[in-house]
Design an enzyme around this catalytic site. Structure first.
Site, PDB file in Angstrom:
ATOM      1  N   THR A 132      38.374  32.418  38.976  1.00  0.00           N
ATOM      2  CA  THR A 132      37.406  33.489  38.758  1.00  0.00           C
ATOM      3  C   THR A 132      37.888  34.325  37.582  1.00  0.00           C
ATOM      4  O   THR A 132      39.090  34.577  37.436  1.00  0.00           O
ATOM      5  CB  THR A 132      37.226  34.362  40.018  1.00  0.00           C
ATOM      6  OG1 THR A 132      36.260  35.383  39.753  1.00  0.00           O
ATOM      7  CG2 THR A 132      38.524  35.006  40.461  1.00  0.00           C
ATOM      8  N   HIS A 192      49.326  32.094  52.768  1.00  0.00           N
ATOM      9  CA  HIS A 192      50.734  31.990  53.138  1.00  0.00           C
ATOM     10  C   HIS A 192      50.954  31.112  54.370  1.00  0.00           C
ATOM     11  O   HIS A 192      52.104  30.783  54.706  1.00  0.00           O
ATOM     12  CB  HIS A 192      51.305  33.392  53.395  1.00  0.00           C
ATOM     13  CG  HIS A 192      52.755  33.530  53.034  1.00  0.00           C
ATOM     14  ND1 HIS A 192      53.610  32.454  52.968  1.00  0.00           N
ATOM     15  CD2 HIS A 192      53.502  34.614  52.722  1.00  0.00           C
ATOM     16  CE1 HIS A 192      54.818  32.875  52.630  1.00  0.00           C
ATOM     17  NE2 HIS A 192      54.789  34.179  52.475  1.00  0.00           N
TER      18      HIS A 192
END
Length: 462
Positions: A383, A435
């Site tokens: 993006t 994560h």
């Protein structure tokens, strides 16, 4: 000939008519754009299935119907055209939101609709905000599985399975009481906050079926939440577009799903600026598109994904899916929202191929010419809010991917080069990663590879 709501993808169960491009009485040609729809995956223009005259519009703008529902009729023009319905005609025995308190003594409350064996063209189901009374239970005429299939879409059933939720305990606000993705998101949000384990309350007032003019009396859409504000008399209330509602749902789901962590890197793009200046005109003449910074960064990301395939993976339960192809999503800002078309097989393309594919997808996204296949299947997303001047950001991961790269503005800044102060075009890159799958050290190694590729980019990438 009947005009039906098309199925724009295998998992898509319903679509919303955003705009009619023709009105009753207008002549249409086969494959001429007839109306615009919005679904979970894509906004698109739907062509006319035949030559003729649009004789009748059965579903208003803003209404949501299931796929294969008849939304209009095309005739030969021999009969007078019927105008679009100004509002859905409720049955006499239908129960719905009233201005007064509920009437428990009503002799004929509306039952929850039983599963249908075949789609019936009349009456046409109306928008997702025409809600039946949530307290009317269905008689035991269908199995539990049949009720669930009728009351929800495949996406909602998948969410329910992942979170161990019984769909039959949720009051739906969709078509004929269907449990929508928004209902499920609100229910899960309430569960997380420990508010209650009951179904979310249905709103007290329905949204008008004709959204053409904003109402001074706000129509509450979706389940009421504790953070919902009561508009002041000076406020202007407009309904959210279908695309905006879908974006909101996807963003909430992603934040709930992934363990978001961000890392930020500063990169000297002097090398890219020099190549663009020296070879930009030649590149455009050969490829028909400009040599953009986005194409360079896309090439660097593809190189890094090959070196670190964990960033090009997804989580499926307790399994890791390492994707065999690099399908690069490129976020495109539209006047009415945001969409992420996908460059399929980006890892096999050179700089010219990436630049042409990115430009083509962006142009067709803005003209609503994308197919559902072109906005699905992405394995990593880029993006670029930097085109508006933003220095850096922390984008939300595009599910079911595990990472997304944000590109900040390219600006000349004073930096230290060989123990001296120099002015260089610099750019901040940010990586949001999941994560659950990607450790911090791996994310830093990935970004180091992206930086190395950008700094060392040569014209051989063409």
């Amino acid at each position: 000939m009947d005009v039906i709501m098309p199925q724009m993808g295998e998992s898509i169960a319903e679509g919303t008519i955003v705009k009619w491009l023709k009105k009753p009485g207008d002549r249409v040609e086969k494959d001429e754009p007839l109306f615009e729809i919005s679904t979970d995956k894509v906004d698109a223009e739907i062509p006319s299935p035949a030559d003729g005259v649009l004789s009748e519009i059965l579903v208003n703008e803003g209404n949501t119907v299931e796929v294969n529902t008849v939304v209009a009729k095309i005739g030969d023009g021999s009969s007078a055209a019927a105008p679009a319905p100004s509002a859905p005609e409720p049955k006499a025995q239908e129960s719905g939101p009233k201005q007064s308190a509920p009437q428990p003594s009503s002799p004929a409350p509306a039952p929850t609709p039983a599963p249908k064996q075949a789609p019936a063209p009349e009456p046409v189901k109306v928008s997702s905000d025409s809600r039946p009374a949530p307290s009317a239970p269905a008689h035991a005429v269908a199995t539990s599985e049949e009720r669930i299939q009728t009351r929800s879409s495949p996406v909602v059933r998948r969410m329910a399975a992942e979170h161990g939720v019984d769909i039959t305990q949720i009051s739906g606000t969709g078509i004929q009481g269907r449990v929508t993705r928004q209902d499920m998101e609100a229910y899960l949000d309430q569960m997380e906050r420990g508010v209650a384990t009951v179904a979310p309350s249905a709103p007290s007032a329905p949204r008008p079926s004709q959204p053409s003019a904003p109402s001074h009396t706000p129509a509450v859409r979706g389940p009421v939440t504790p953070t919902m504000m009561v508009p002041a008399s000076t406020d202007r209330v407009e309904p959210m577009s279908v695309m905006r509602m879908k974006i909101a749902e996807h963003m909430i789901e992603s934040r709930r799903t992934s363990a978001h962590v961000q890392t930020f890197w500063e990169v000297d793009v002097s090398n890219l600026a020099r190549i663009r200046e020296q070879r930009g005109e030649e590149f455009q003449a050969r490829n028909g598109v400009k040599l953009s910074y986005t194409a360079f960064i896309a090439k660097a990301v593809c190189d890094a994904l090959k070196a670190h395939p964990i960033a090009n993976a997804s989580i499926s339960g307790t399994d890791i899916l390492y994707h065999g192809a690099i399908n690069l999503g490129i976020a495109v800002s539209l006047d009415w929202g945001l969409i992420v078309p996908v460059v399929k097989g980006a890892g096999d393309m050179n700089l010219g191929g990436l630049a042409k594919s990115i430009a083509d997808l962006a142009a067709r996204a803005r003209s609503k010419k994308l197919s559902p296949a072109e906005v699905t299947g992405g394995t990593f997303t880029i993006t670029n809010p930097g085109i508006y001047g933003g220095l850096m950001g922390a984008p939300i991961i595009n599910q079911p991917q595990v990472a997304i790269l944000g590109v900040g503005a390219i600006e000349k800044r004073p930096v230290v080069v060989d123990d001296a102060i120099a002015i260089r075009p610099m750019c901040y890159l940010s990586l949001s990663f999941d994560h659950r799958l990607i450790d911090g050290s791996v994310a830093e190694q990935f970004m180091a590879s992206v930086k190395e590729s950008i700094v060392g980019m040569t014209t051989t990438a063409f």
